[in-house]
Design a protein around this motif. Structure first.
Motif, PDB file in Angstrom:
ATOM      1  N   UNK A  83       0.809  -1.215   0.000  1.00 20.55           N
ATOM      2  CA  UNK A  83       0.000   0.000   0.000  1.00 20.55           C
ATOM      3  C   UNK A  83       0.846   1.271   0.000  1.00 20.55           C
ATOM      4  N   UNK A  84       2.003   1.234   0.663  1.00 22.94           N
ATOM      5  CA  UNK A  84       2.871   2.411   0.638  1.00 22.94           C
ATOM      6  C   UNK A  84       3.295   2.756  -0.779  1.00 22.94           C
ATOM      7  N   UNK A  85       3.670   1.730  -1.530  1.00 13.91           N
ATOM      8  CA  UNK A  85       4.076   1.923  -2.923  1.00 13.91           C
ATOM      9  C   UNK A  85       2.898   2.365  -3.787  1.00 13.91           C
ATOM     10  N   UNK A  86       1.740   1.737  -3.570  1.00 14.82           N
ATOM     11  CA  UNK A  86       0.560   2.072  -4.369  1.00 14.82           C
ATOM     12  C   UNK A  86       0.131   3.518  -4.141  1.00 14.82           C
ATOM     13  N   UNK A  87       0.065   3.938  -2.887  1.00 20.95           N
ATOM     14  CA  UNK A  87      -0.407   5.290  -2.565  1.00 20.95           C
ATOM     15  C   UNK A  87       0.556   6.349  -3.071  1.00 20.95           C
ATOM     16  N   UNK A 122     -16.911   5.960  -2.222  1.00 21.81           N
ATOM     17  CA  UNK A 122     -15.896   4.921  -2.400  1.00 21.81           C
ATOM     18  C   UNK A 122     -14.607   5.316  -1.674  1.00 21.81           C
ATOM     19  N   UNK A 123     -14.304   6.617  -1.687  1.00 28.54           N
ATOM     20  CA  UNK A 123     -13.134   7.083  -0.947  1.00 28.54           C
ATOM     21  C   UNK A 123     -13.348   6.842   0.553  1.00 28.54           C
ATOM     22  N   UNK A 124     -14.553   7.080   1.035  1.00 31.52           N
ATOM     23  CA  UNK A 124     -14.880   6.801   2.442  1.00 31.52           C
ATOM     24  C   UNK A 124     -14.732   5.311   2.735  1.00 31.52           C
ATOM     25  N   UNK A 125     -15.168   4.488   1.782  1.00 29.12           N
ATOM     26  CA  UNK A 125     -15.054   3.038   1.925  1.00 29.12           C
ATOM     27  C   UNK A 125     -13.589   2.635   2.096  1.00 29.12           C
ATOM     28  N   UNK A 126     -12.715   3.148   1.249  1.00 26.47           N
ATOM     29  CA  UNK A 126     -11.297   2.800   1.344  1.00 26.47           C
ATOM     30  C   UNK A 126     -10.649   3.398   2.587  1.00 26.47           C
ATOM     31  N   UNK A 127     -11.158   4.538   3.048  1.00 27.88           N
ATOM     32  CA  UNK A 127     -10.656   5.076   4.319  1.00 27.88           C
ATOM     33  C   UNK A 127     -10.953   4.093   5.446  1.00 27.88           C
ATOM     34  N   UNK A 132      -9.046   0.074   9.359  1.00 27.27           N
ATOM     35  CA  UNK A 132      -9.069  -1.279   9.944  1.00 27.27           C
ATOM     36  C   UNK A 132      -7.707  -1.952   9.828  1.00 27.27           C
ATOM     37  N   UNK A 133      -7.079  -1.768   8.666  1.00 28.74           N
ATOM     38  CA  UNK A 133      -5.765  -2.353   8.430  1.00 28.74           C
ATOM     39  C   UNK A 133      -4.724  -1.761   9.381  1.00 28.74           C
ATOM     40  N   UNK A 134      -4.780  -0.449   9.584  1.00 28.57           N
ATOM     41  CA  UNK A 134      -3.844   0.223  10.483  1.00 28.57           C
ATOM     42  C   UNK A 134      -4.017  -0.289  11.914  1.00 28.57           C
ATOM     43  N   UNK A 135      -5.260  -0.398  12.362  1.00 35.28           N
ATOM     44  CA  UNK A 135      -5.522  -0.887  13.723  1.00 35.28           C
ATOM     45  C   UNK A 135      -4.987  -2.313  13.886  1.00 35.28           C
ATOM     46  N   UNK A 136      -5.259  -3.170  12.895  1.00 40.01           N
ATOM     47  CA  UNK A 136      -4.779  -4.562  12.958  1.00 40.01           C
ATOM     48  C   UNK A 136      -3.250  -4.601  13.011  1.00 40.01           C
ATOM     49  N   UNK A 137      -2.593  -3.752  12.215  1.00 40.40           N
ATOM     50  CA  UNK A 137      -1.126  -3.716  12.203  1.00 40.40           C
ATOM     51  C   UNK A 137      -0.576  -3.268  13.551  1.00 40.40           C
ATOM     52  N   UNK A 138      -1.203  -2.250  14.151  1.00 45.78           N
ATOM     53  CA  UNK A 138      -0.734  -1.763  15.446  1.00 45.78           C
ATOM     54  C   UNK A 138      -0.927  -2.819  16.530  1.00 45.78           C
ATOM     55  N   UNK A 139      -2.055  -3.520  16.494  1.00 45.14           N
ATOM     56  CA  UNK A 139      -2.299  -4.578  17.473  1.00 45.14           C
ATOM     57  C   UNK A 139      -1.277  -5.706  17.315  1.00 45.14           C
ATOM     58  N   UNK A 140      -0.915  -5.995  16.061  1.00 45.74           N
ATOM     59  CA  UNK A 140       0.086  -7.045  15.832  1.00 45.74           C
ATOM     60  C   UNK A 140       1.447  -6.631  16.396  1.00 45.74           C
TER      61      UNK A 140
END
Length: 196
Positions: A83-87, A122-127, A132-140
């Motif tokens: 995602x870093x590369x894509x964004x 759709x932008x809200x959807x991806x936000x 969710x992805x950020x929260x999961x990464x931080x919990x990991x």
């Protein structure tokens, strides 16, 4: 190939009109990959975000000494990209590689940006997906600092049983940050009922 799984996924987060669904359909590309094929390779620019229809992939960093450090696995109804590369549209830090034969629905960067303008929800959807992805990464990260290898394994086993059944033990060990031999010992302890 139908893109219904992706449309259904979006509609679970935001409500799309038939016209909006059609705009998305026009931008989606369906792709099939073989086992071991790469969706993204370190150093290349990630041009697509990938929604998995069927299959399993891993996202990993290959260190200069040749070791794989697996950050995540992704299966059906999950997204898999650097995602870093894509964004940023800059070279990827990670590899995304198929563990199984995999079917994907892809959106390229330019088309997604265009869809954000045409379909603001759709932008809200991806936000929401990104949050969710950020929260999961931080919990990991917290689990990796605060839990034993056995506790990390038990968490994975309980929360991702469908993934554990589909990946080789050495990949799971890499994800957990341990050797496959140590993972084998942990599994043996659990099988014997050792609670320690």
């Amino acid at each position: 190939m139908t893109i219904t799984p992706l449309i259904d996924y979006f509609n679970r987060i935001v409500s799309l009109t038939p016209a909006e669904e059609e705009m998305i359909r026009e931008k989606i590309t369906y792709r099939r990959y073989l086992k071991d094929q790469y969706l993204v390779q370190q150093g290349d620019v990630c041009k697509h975000i990938n929604f998995i229809v069927k299959g399993c992939v891993k996202l990993f960093y290959a260190s200069p000494d040749g070791l794989e450090h697996i950050l995540m696995f992704a299966i059906e109804d999950w997204w898999a990209s650097d995602m870093g590369s894509f964004i940023t549209q800059t070279p990827a830090d990670y590899n995304v590689q198929c563990i199984e034969k995999t079917e994907l629905l892809q959106l390229n960067y330019t088309d997604l940006e265009e869809l954000y303008i045409k379909i603001p929800k759709l932008e809200r959807c991806f936000r929401k997906i990104t949050e969710r992805s950020l929260v999961a990464s931080q919990k990991r990260i917290i689990r990796n600092f605060s839990k034993t290898a056995k506790e990390r394994y038990l968490f994975f086993k309980e929360n991702f049983p469908a993934i554990e059944a589909r990946i080789p033990q050495y990949m799971l060990a890499s994800y957990l940050g341990i050797t496959k031999e140590f993972l084998s010992r942990i599994k043996s302890q659990i099988a014997k009922g050792d609670k320690s």
